[in-house]
Design an enzyme around this catalytic site. Structure first.
Site, PDB file in Angstrom:
ATOM      1  N   CYS A  45       9.173  13.623 122.468  1.00 25.32           N
ATOM      2  CA  CYS A  45      10.090  13.954 121.367  1.00 25.32           C
ATOM      3  C   CYS A  45      10.760  15.310 121.595  1.00 25.32           C
ATOM      4  CB  CYS A  45       9.339  13.966 120.041  1.00 25.32           C
ATOM      5  SG  CYS A  45       8.543  12.410 119.623  1.00 25.32           S
ATOM      6  N   THR A  46      10.014  16.248 122.146  1.00 22.08           N
ATOM      7  CA  THR A  46      10.577  17.574 122.420  1.00 22.08           C
ATOM      8  C   THR A  46      11.715  17.470 123.420  1.00 22.08           C
ATOM      9  OG1 THR A  46       8.452  18.621 121.943  1.00 22.08           O
ATOM     10  CG2 THR A  46      10.034  19.903 123.229  1.00 22.08           C
TER      11      THR A  46
END
Length: 223
Positions: A45-46
């Site tokens: 997600c980062t």
């Protein structure tokens, strides 16, 4: 439940890192992309939210508003944003809001991934992509599992196709990129296509002898 293509996207309440509003007010008369992620402070997600932030100028150039979502609090989002900026080499204000969604909203939109759960056993939000038009209708949806990061260059390519085909009588072939030849839609006769496309079109010969594959230059620059 979920939302089907062509349906008006639900006007959900958005509690975000940039204030609170209804989704339709945020979209206003623009195109918009809403993308969800499983959880804050997670590795894939980062990379995704950092990549999306880096590509903000590309979305802006297409008049597309960006907004993220997961079932995490605004405080969690704001803390995680610092990690995203550090990882992606971003400076200044984070360029788009992230919604602190509710589990009910995620369920209503068909966002939950039953194969990915948190420590308490609750399903996490999947990697959804919703592209919403100025008419607030869903134009495209993509659903990725938690283990697979999204290709945001492909999402931009899709937006180019959606915006072109919304106003021109063309479709875009496999692997098409903006500026490449498009396909005349089957509903147009050859005479209509000749009138609409002053650069003409080329018929591809196939064994069936049917002239349904008609290529014409990208009509983006035509009035």
């Amino acid at each position: 439940m979920g939302v089907n293509l062509g349906q008006v996207f639900p006007n959900i309440d958005c509690k975000t890192t940039k204030g609170d509003y209804k989704l339709h007010d945020f979209i206003n008369e623009s195109w918009s992309i809403l993308f969800s992620h499983p959880a804050d402070y997670t590795p894939v997600c980062t990379t995704e939210l950092g990549t999306a932030a880096q590509l903000k100028p590309e979305f802006d150039a297409r008049g597309v508003k960006m907004i993220g979502l997961s079932i995490d609090s605004v405080d969690s989002h704001n803390g995680w944003i610092k990690d995203i900026q550090s990882y992606a080499g971003l400076q200044g204000e984070f360029p788009y809001p992230i919604i602190a969604g509710t589990r009910q909203t995620a369920a209503d939109l068909g966002m939950l991934d039953p194969d990915e759960v948190d420590a308490s056993g609750m399903a996490l939000t999947a990697r959804c992509v919703f592209i919403i038009g100025p008419d607030k209708k869903l134009k495209l949806s993509l659903l990725y599992p938690a283990t697979t990061g999204r290709n945001f260059n492909e999402i931009i390519r899709v937006i180019d196709s959606l915006q072109l085909t919304a106003t021109k009588k063309v479709a875009t072939p496999a692997n098409w990129k903006s500026g490449e030849d498009c396909m005349v839609v089957p509903s147009l006769s050859d005479a209509q296509a000749t009138e609409l496309f002053p650069k003409g079109f080329k018929v591809t010969e196939v064994p069936s002898k049917k002239s349904y594959i008609r290529l014409t230059p990208d009509p983006s620059n035509l009035p």
